[in-house]
Design an enzyme around this catalytic site. Structure first.
Site, PDB file in Angstrom:
ATOM      1  N   GLU A 186      -5.420  -8.401  -0.316  1.00  0.00           N
ATOM      2  CA  GLU A 186      -6.147  -8.105   0.932  1.00  0.00           C
ATOM      3  C   GLU A 186      -7.607  -7.893   0.567  1.00  0.00           C
ATOM      4  OE1 GLU A 186      -4.590  -5.191   3.691  1.00  0.00           O
ATOM      5  OE2 GLU A 186      -2.533  -5.657   3.080  1.00  0.00           O
ATOM      6  N   GLU A 188       0.825  -1.225   0.000  1.00  0.00           N
ATOM      7  CA  GLU A 188       0.000   0.000   0.000  1.00  0.00           C
ATOM      8  C   GLU A 188       0.853   1.266   0.000  1.00  0.00           C
ATOM      9  OE1 GLU A 188      -3.063  -0.189   3.050  1.00  0.00           O
ATOM     10  OE2 GLU A 188      -4.146  -1.739   1.938  1.00  0.00           O
TER      11      GLU A 188
END
Ligand code: AHR
Length: 500
Positions: free
Chosen positions: A289, A170
């Site tokens: 995720e 991320e």
């Protein structure tokens, strides 16, 4: 209510990659300490690994587990977590004390005990390509060089042969340690990729894509990364956490529509960059995720008070969450052409399929879609054409009550069908017809259902949301499944033969 799902073995999205049933384990809260690793507990083995957790993990049949983060990885130095001198450090991401007693070698050992493969993430936040390549050397090389020698001395003569690697996590998020611009990240990731692959050309690499569709740089970040790294990577990551903050169950149960949209976005982007590059190389989506997460997300959940293994982010899951998880899996199966890897985030204690107590484990509702699908979905992903009544699902507009995916095993001629009923009060009789084959035996159906969308498994009622035998039959050439309201059904072992 009645619905029809039409299939044809010639109309498919290609082979389903079993890696789409993988999971994610991060150093956060009680995920590691008090979760998978609990030395001194009677339930733990000689290595401090909880045997009941290992057993529960085996039931998920996860081919890979991603580790060690997550936000955690972006300020983690793997070298502090190996060898005889472990260095505790303050974890920036979750404000907890990381004792480093569980590190790379312990994770590899745990993977072997579970029967899963490691997917390692490297720190491209506060560290860089050199340290990332050092970890590949530590894990995968059999050379007479420093880190490979260290591994032999610390834990294992033979290399771990880690095949899948994430280039950071991320990195588009301002919350991420070492967050940088898309252009800067793309160059850093490409450098890391080249060094890492220089160590071991057989590895597959995942570049960090957008952390969610809500990000202002969604897709633009991914485009920059893909244009710079295309030839050096195999996957771009996507993440999503769904929520029902509005407490609108029918709207929430239409979540599959948004997941489809995200996958369409990536399909378009991947085709665009491939065309732009006139490349014969393919890059796929690693949706590493995904889950439901909103109740235990902010405030104290972000702050572990510098404890070791604090109680953090321990979301309690219910039936409607499980039905949304099943829709993630349906969407991934339908897009087998571009989705080759996904991770349920996460697996132990933290937004997890399994909770630990001092005396045992509790399987949450979201355990069951993954457990059922992972064993049943084999072979080709057949593209379903669903005819079902529609309903108004808030801002998701008109959505069919039934969400479906299907797999077909060319070796055995067996079909598996995966269904979710979005209706809160009406069961659906679903007729599944193949255009090119006849169903000759109905096989077995398992359902997960209940009469309250908020129904959860608790320590005193651990099987409130759990698989039950369902009903199916052969009607002429078709399979008929009774799909309960607020329910999912997995039909497996459906025998078919060529239409004569
Ligand atoms: O899974 C919990 C967190 O969610 C991860 O650390 C991060 O990557 C994401 O934002």
């Amino acid at each position: 209510m009645e619905a029809t799902v039409r299939l044809d073995t010639a109309y498919n999205a290609g082979q389903i990659d079993p890696r789409i049933f993988s999971g994610f384990l991060e150093h956060i809260g009680r995920s590691i300490y008090g979760g998978v690793y609990d030395p001194g507990n009677d339930l733990s083995d000689e290595d401090g690994m909880r045997l009941d957790v290992i057993e529960a993990m085996r039931g998920l049949n996860m081919p890979y587990v991603r580790y060690p983060g997550g936000n955690f990885v972006s300020n983690y130095d793997w070298r502090d977590g190996v060898g005889s001198e472990r260095k505790p450090f303050p974890d920036f991401a979750w404000r907890a004390t990381e004792p480093n007693t569980f590190g790379t070698d312990e994770f590899m050992k745990w993977c072997r005990k579970v029967g899963t493969e490691p997917m390692m993430a490297v720190n491209l936040g506060t560290l860089g390509p050199t340290e990332a390549a050092g970890l590949v050397e530590y894990c995968n090389l059999d050379t007479e060089t420093h880190y490979a020698q260290q591994r032999r001395k610390n834990a294992s003569q033979s290399p771990y042969d880690v095949k899948l690697w994430c280039l950071g996590n991320e990195m588009d998020g301002p919350w991420q340690a070492g967050h940088i611009s898309a252009e800067q990240y793309a160059l850093k990731a490409r450098n890391a990729a080249r060094l890492m692959r220089g160590m071991d050309p057989s590895i597959e690499l995942v570049a960090a894509g957008s952390s969610g569709r809500h990000m202002p740089t969604y897709l633009e970040w991914d485009r920059t990364v893909l244009e710079t790294c295309w030839d050096d990577i195999d996957f771009i990551s996507a993440h999503r956490y769904s929520n029902n903050k509005e407490n609108d169950t029918p709207g929430f149960l239409a979540e599959g529509v948004v997941i489809d949209n995200i996958l369409n976005d990536y399909a378009g982007l991947l085709a665009y960059v491939k065309g732009l590059k006139k490349s014969s190389h393919d890059v796929y989506v690693s949706f590493d995720e995904w889950n439901v997460w909103y109740r235990e997300r902010d405030g104290k959940n972000r702050d572990g008070g510098w404890q070791v293994g604090p109680v953090q982010v321990e979301e309690v899951y219910n039936l409607e969450d499980a039905l949304v998880c099943a829709q993630y899996l349906n969407a991934f199966i339908r897009r087998a052409d571009i989705v080759k890897m996904t991770c349920l985030a996460q697996i132990v204690n933290v937004i997890a399929a399994v909770l630990t107590g001092p005396d045992g484990t509790l399987k949450q509702s979201i355990y069951y879609p993954s457990a059922l699908y992972a064993v049943a979905a084999k072979g080709l992903s057949l593209t379903p054409v669903v005819s079902a009544p529609l309903y108004d699902a808030s801002d998701r507009e008109r959505v069919p009550y039934v969400d479906a995916s299907a797999s077909y095993d060319e070796e055995t001629g067996e079909l598996a069908v995966f269904l979710v009923n979005r209706s809160v009060d009406e069961q659906v009789r679903v007729r599944i017809e193949l255009d090119d084959r006849d169903v000759i035996r109905s096989g077995k159906v398992q359902t997960v259902t209940g009469d309250d969308p908020k129904l959860s498994n608790t320590w005193s009622n651990p099987n409130a949301v759990a698989p039950q035998d369902g009903h199916s039959s052969v009607d002429g050439r078709a399979l008929v499944v009774e799909l309960p309201a607020l329910g999912m059904a997995v039909a497996t072992g459906v025998e078919t033969e060529p239409r004569t």
